[in-house]
Design a protein around this motif. Structure first.
Motif, PDB file in Angstrom:
ATOM      1  N   ALA A 137       0.814  -1.214   0.000  1.00  0.00           N
ATOM      2  CA  ALA A 137       0.000   0.000   0.000  1.00  0.00           C
ATOM      3  C   ALA A 137       0.848   1.264   0.000  1.00  0.00           C
ATOM      4  CB  ALA A 137      -0.925   0.001   1.220  1.00  0.00           C
ATOM      5  N   GLN A 138       0.295   2.310  -0.626  1.00  0.00           N
ATOM      6  CA  GLN A 138       0.937   3.622  -0.712  1.00  0.00           C
ATOM      7  C   GLN A 138       2.393   3.517  -1.165  1.00  0.00           C
ATOM      8  OE1 GLN A 138      -0.002   5.718   3.101  1.00  0.00           O
ATOM      9  NE2 GLN A 138      -1.126   7.114   1.771  1.00  0.00           N
ATOM     10  N   SER A 139       2.587   2.867  -2.269  1.00  0.00           N
ATOM     11  CA  SER A 139       3.927   2.668  -2.824  1.00  0.00           C
ATOM     12  C   SER A 139       3.927   2.979  -4.311  1.00  0.00           C
ATOM     13  CB  SER A 139       4.406   1.230  -2.588  1.00  0.00           C
ATOM     14  OG  SER A 139       4.413   0.914  -1.211  1.00  0.00           O
ATOM     15  N   LYS A 140       5.106   3.248  -4.846  1.00  0.00           N
ATOM     16  CA  LYS A 140       5.238   3.563  -6.266  1.00  0.00           C
ATOM     17  C   LYS A 140       6.527   2.960  -6.807  1.00  0.00           C
ATOM     18  CE  LYS A 140       5.282   7.370  -9.615  1.00  0.00           C
ATOM     19  NZ  LYS A 140       5.208   8.844  -9.808  1.00  0.00           N
ATOM     20  N   LEU A 141       6.426   2.361  -7.999  1.00  0.00           N
ATOM     21  CA  LEU A 141       7.584   1.765  -8.664  1.00  0.00           C
ATOM     22  C   LEU A 141       7.589   2.199 -10.116  1.00  0.00           C
ATOM     23  CD1 LEU A 141       8.879  -1.853  -8.385  1.00  0.00           C
ATOM     24  CD2 LEU A 141       8.324  -0.938 -10.631  1.00  0.00           C
ATOM     25  N   SER A 142       8.775   2.508 -10.648  1.00  0.00           N
ATOM     26  CA  SER A 142       8.876   2.919 -12.054  1.00  0.00           C
ATOM     27  C   SER A 142      10.198   2.429 -12.642  1.00  0.00           C
ATOM     28  CB  SER A 142       8.777   4.444 -12.182  1.00  0.00           C
ATOM     29  OG  SER A 142       9.816   5.083 -11.477  1.00  0.00           O
ATOM     30  N   TYR A 143      10.180   2.215 -13.975  1.00  0.00           N
ATOM     31  CA  TYR A 143      11.400   1.794 -14.668  1.00  0.00           C
ATOM     32  C   TYR A 143      11.320   2.220 -16.125  1.00  0.00           C
ATOM     33  CZ  TYR A 143       8.553  -2.039 -16.543  1.00  0.00           C
ATOM     34  OH  TYR A 143       7.582  -2.754 -17.184  1.00  0.00           O
ATOM     35  N   ASN A 144      12.476   2.270 -16.786  1.00  0.00           N
ATOM     36  CA  ASN A 144      12.553   2.639 -18.199  1.00  0.00           C
ATOM     37  C   ASN A 144      12.469   1.367 -19.032  1.00  0.00           C
ATOM     38  OD1 ASN A 144      13.560   3.345 -20.852  1.00  0.00           O
ATOM     39  ND2 ASN A 144      14.277   5.264 -19.952  1.00  0.00           N
ATOM     40  N   LYS A 145      11.346   1.181 -19.712  1.00  0.00           N
ATOM     41  CA  LYS A 145      11.145  -0.062 -20.463  1.00  0.00           C
ATOM     42  C   LYS A 145      12.070  -0.167 -21.673  1.00  0.00           C
ATOM     43  CE  LYS A 145       7.078   2.180 -22.464  1.00  0.00           C
ATOM     44  NZ  LYS A 145       5.601   2.153 -22.568  1.00  0.00           N
ATOM     45  N   LYS A 146      12.522   0.974 -22.217  1.00  0.00           N
ATOM     46  CA  LYS A 146      13.422   0.946 -23.361  1.00  0.00           C
ATOM     47  C   LYS A 146      14.810   0.464 -22.967  1.00  0.00           C
ATOM     48  CE  LYS A 146      15.141   3.839 -27.144  1.00  0.00           C
ATOM     49  NZ  LYS A 146      15.147   5.216 -27.739  1.00  0.00           N
ATOM     50  N   GLU A 147      15.241   0.821 -21.734  1.00  0.00           N
ATOM     51  CA  GLU A 147      16.583   0.464 -21.281  1.00  0.00           C
ATOM     52  C   GLU A 147      16.607  -0.823 -20.459  1.00  0.00           C
ATOM     53  OE1 GLU A 147      17.961   3.838 -19.149  1.00  0.00           O
ATOM     54  OE2 GLU A 147      18.042   5.156 -20.917  1.00  0.00           O
ATOM     55  N   TRP A 148      15.449  -1.454 -20.283  1.00  0.00           N
ATOM     56  CA  TRP A 148      15.378  -2.607 -19.386  1.00  0.00           C
ATOM     57  C   TRP A 148      16.267  -3.761 -19.840  1.00  0.00           C
ATOM     58  CZ3 TRP A 148      13.673  -3.209 -14.618  1.00  0.00           C
ATOM     59  CH2 TRP A 148      13.560  -4.512 -14.120  1.00  0.00           C
ATOM     60  N   ALA A 149      16.314  -4.023 -21.137  1.00  0.00           N
ATOM     61  CA  ALA A 149      17.091  -5.155 -21.639  1.00  0.00           C
ATOM     62  C   ALA A 149      18.576  -5.031 -21.304  1.00  0.00           C
ATOM     63  CB  ALA A 149      16.909  -5.289 -23.149  1.00  0.00           C
ATOM     64  N   SER A 150      19.096  -3.802 -21.298  1.00  0.00           N
ATOM     65  CA  SER A 150      20.518  -3.582 -21.023  1.00  0.00           C
ATOM     66  C   SER A 150      20.794  -3.269 -19.560  1.00  0.00           C
ATOM     67  CB  SER A 150      21.049  -2.438 -21.892  1.00  0.00           C
ATOM     68  OG  SER A 150      20.335  -1.236 -21.631  1.00  0.00           O
ATOM     69  N   SER A 151      19.766  -2.830 -18.840  1.00  0.00           N
ATOM     70  CA  SER A 151      19.972  -2.467 -17.437  1.00  0.00           C
ATOM     71  C   SER A 151      18.686  -2.701 -16.658  1.00  0.00           C
ATOM     72  CB  SER A 151      20.404  -0.995 -17.320  1.00  0.00           C
ATOM     73  OG  SER A 151      20.498  -0.595 -15.975  1.00  0.00           O
ATOM     74  N   ARG A 152      18.633  -3.799 -15.918  1.00  0.00           N
ATOM     75  CA  ARG A 152      17.440  -4.106 -15.123  1.00  0.00           C
ATOM     76  C   ARG A 152      17.470  -3.235 -13.857  1.00  0.00           C
ATOM     77  NH1 ARG A 152      16.471 -10.404 -14.282  1.00  0.00           N
ATOM     78  NH2 ARG A 152      18.484 -10.274 -13.215  1.00  0.00           N
ATOM     79  N   SER A 153      16.963  -2.025 -14.006  1.00  0.00           N
ATOM     80  CA  SER A 153      17.006  -1.069 -12.903  1.00  0.00           C
ATOM     81  C   SER A 153      15.646  -0.400 -12.754  1.00  0.00           C
ATOM     82  CB  SER A 153      18.084  -0.005 -13.156  1.00  0.00           C
ATOM     83  OG  SER A 153      18.117   0.940 -12.105  1.00  0.00           O
ATOM     84  N   LEU A 154      15.222  -0.209 -11.508  1.00  0.00           N
ATOM     85  CA  LEU A 154      13.943   0.445 -11.248  1.00  0.00           C
ATOM     86  C   LEU A 154      14.036   1.304  -9.995  1.00  0.00           C
ATOM     87  CD1 LEU A 154      12.660  -1.368  -8.732  1.00  0.00           C
ATOM     88  CD2 LEU A 154      12.161  -2.944 -10.586  1.00  0.00           C
ATOM     89  N   GLU A 155      13.061   2.186  -9.826  1.00  0.00           N
ATOM     90  CA  GLU A 155      13.003   3.063  -8.658  1.00  0.00           C
ATOM     91  C   GLU A 155      11.787   2.707  -7.820  1.00  0.00           C
ATOM     92  OE1 GLU A 155      13.185   7.170  -9.660  1.00  0.00           O
ATOM     93  OE2 GLU A 155      15.123   7.010 -10.668  1.00  0.00           O
ATOM     94  N   LEU A 156      11.991   2.686  -6.506  1.00  0.00           N
ATOM     95  CA  LEU A 156      10.914   2.319  -5.584  1.00  0.00           C
ATOM     96  C   LEU A 156      10.763   3.357  -4.488  1.00  0.00           C
ATOM     97  CD1 LEU A 156       8.869   0.232  -4.377  1.00  0.00           C
ATOM     98  CD2 LEU A 156      10.823  -0.718  -3.113  1.00  0.00           C
ATOM     99  N   LYS A 157       9.513   3.684  -4.218  1.00  0.00           N
ATOM    100  CA  LYS A 157       9.179   4.513  -3.067  1.00  0.00           C
ATOM    101  C   LYS A 157       8.057   3.799  -2.328  1.00  0.00           C
ATOM    102  CE  LYS A 157       7.776   9.133  -1.581  1.00  0.00           C
ATOM    103  NZ  LYS A 157       7.386  10.503  -2.007  1.00  0.00           N
ATOM    104  N   GLY A 158       8.340   3.294  -1.150  1.00  0.00           N
ATOM    105  CA  GLY A 158       7.347   2.514  -0.427  1.00  0.00           C
ATOM    106  C   GLY A 158       7.872   1.124  -0.138  1.00  0.00           C
ATOM    107  N   GLU A 159       7.044   0.107  -0.365  1.00  0.00           N
ATOM    108  CA  GLU A 159       7.438  -1.258  -0.051  1.00  0.00           C
ATOM    109  C   GLU A 159       7.023  -2.212  -1.169  1.00  0.00           C
ATOM    110  OE1 GLU A 159       7.306  -4.444   3.690  1.00  0.00           O
ATOM    111  OE2 GLU A 159       5.939  -2.708   3.674  1.00  0.00           O
ATOM    112  N   ALA A 160       7.908  -3.167  -1.472  1.00  0.00           N
ATOM    113  CA  ALA A 160       7.614  -4.153  -2.512  1.00  0.00           C
ATOM    114  C   ALA A 160       8.378  -5.440  -2.249  1.00  0.00           C
ATOM    115  CB  ALA A 160       7.974  -3.605  -3.890  1.00  0.00           C
TER     116      ALA A 160
END
Length: 304
Positions: A123-146
Motif C-alpha cells: 500500500a501507498q507505494s510507487k515503482l517505475s522503470y525505463n522499459k526501453k533500457e530494461w534489456a541492457s539495465s534491469r534497474s527500477l526506482e521504488l518509493k514505499g514497499e515491494a
C-alpha cells in the motif's frame, strides 16, 4: 484585338455596352461605367482613359490576396488546447519510455516486469522503470514497499532514496518509508548499498536503517513478508513507524501527541479489521485510542 483594346474602344464610344458585355460576359464593368458617366458630366479635366483602365485592371484582374484570419481569444485558446493535447499525446506515445505502478491506501498490486520477474507492491507505494533500457539495465526506482521474485540474469537493481539493492536472481523485500529503510532476503543473496556502506544479506537476514542510523543485521524465520498475507509484523520497530503503516493500510490519521512514539514495538496487526488492528498495537504498549471518523487519537491510560 485583345481585351484591353476592346475596353478602350468601349470607353471611347467605339463599342456599345451591349457589345463589350457580349464579348466578355463574365467581367464586371461597373467601375468603368461609373467613371464614364461622371466623365460626361464634366468639361474639364477630362477623364484619363488609360488611368481608368489601369484602375479597372487592379480591381478585376489582380490575383486574390491571401485572407487574414482574425481569431478571438476563446478561439485561440481552443486551438492552443488542441495543440497541447496533440503534443502531449505524441510525447507519451513516442518519447515517454517510463512505466509506472502506484498503489493507494489499503491497496496492493501484483505485476510482472519485462524479464518476467514478479513484483508485489504494498500500500501507498510507487515503482517505475525505463522499459526501453530494461534489456541492457534491469534497474527500477521504488518509493514505499515491494516484494520481488527476480528471475536469474544480469544484475537487477532497486533504487530508493535511502539506498540501492542489487541481486542476480533472488526473492527479497524492500521497504522505504519516511526515515525508515529495511531490506530482507528470502532467497539467494542481496547487496545493499547505503550511506552507511555496503552489506551482503543471505537468506533469513534483514538490514535496517531507522532515522539515518543503522540498526544492524538481524535474523528472521519467515518464508515471505507478512503483508502478503494481509498482516503487518514488526520486530523492535519504533511506534511512529507502526503508526505510519497503520495509516497506509487504513484510511485514518493518527494523532499520538503526548505518547512516546519512539518506544519500540514487537507484534503485528491485521489489514482486515481496523479496531482489531488498533487494539493489537495499543494494548501491548499500554495505550488507548479514540476514533472520530477518519481521525484516531492515541493516548496513555492515565490521560483518559
Amino acid at each position: 484585338m485583345n481585351k484591353e483594346q476592346d475596353i478602350l474602344r468601349w470607353f471611347n464610344g467605339e463599342l456599345s455596352a451591349e457589345e463589350i458585355k457580349s464579348l466578355y460576359p463574365d467581367e464586371d464593368f461597373s467601375v468603368l461605367e461609373r467613371t464614364g458617366f461622371y466623365a460626361k458630366q464634366l468639361e474639364a479635366p477630362k477623364v484619363n482613359a488609360e488611368q481608368a483602365l489601369a484602375d479597372f485592371k487592379k480591381r478585376t484582374f489582380k490575383k486574390d490576396e491571401p485572407k487574414v484570419i482574425s481569431l478571438n481569444f476563446k478561439t485561440f485558446m481552443k486551438i492552443a488546447a488542441v495543440l497541447v493535447v496533440l503534443l502531449t499525446s505524441s510525447y507519451f506515445l513516442f518519447f515517454n519510455n517510463v512505466n509506472s505502478f502506484e498503489t493507494q491506501i489499503a491497496q496492493t498490486e501484483t505485476f510482472n516486469l519485462p524479464d518476467d520477474s514478479e513484483v508485489i507492491l504494498n500500500a501507498q507505494s510507487k515503482l517505475s522503470y525505463n522499459k526501453k533500457e530494461w534489456a541492457s539495465s534491469r534497474s527500477l526506482e521504488l518509493k514505499g514497499e515491494a516484494f520481488f521474485k527476480v528471475t536469474k540474469g544480469e544484475k537487477f537493481t532497486v533504487q530508493t532514496s535511502a539506498g540501492s539493492i542489487q541481486v542476480l536472481g533472488t526473492r527479497f523485500n524492500v521497504k522505504q518509508r519516511d526515515k525508515y529503510f529495511e531490506v530482507a532476503c528470502y532467497e539467494g543473496s542481496v547487496s545493499v548499498t547505503s550511506n552507511q556502506g555496503v552489506v551482503i544479506l543471505k537468506p533469513g537476514k534483514t538490514f535496517r536503517v531507522v532515522d539515518g542510523e543503522v540498526v544492524g543485521i538481524k535474523d528472521f524465520n519467515a518464508k515471505s513478508p507478512s503483508w502478503l498475507a494481509q498482516e503487518s509484523s514488526f520486530d523492535n520497530v519504533p511506534l511512529w513507524q507502526v503508526i505510519a503503516e497503520l495509516e497506509a493500510q487504513y484510511d485514518i490519521q493518527i494523532n499520538a501527541e503526548g505518547v512516546n512514539t519512539s518506544e519500540l514495538f514487537s507484534g503485528s496487526f491485521t489489514h482486515s479489521d481496523k479496531n482489531i488492528a488498533l487494539q493489537s498495537v495499543t494494548i501491548p504498549l499500554k495505550l488507548s485510542y479514540k476514533i472520530n471518523g477518519k481521525k484516531v487519537a492515541f493516548y496513555n491510560y492515565e490521560s483518559k
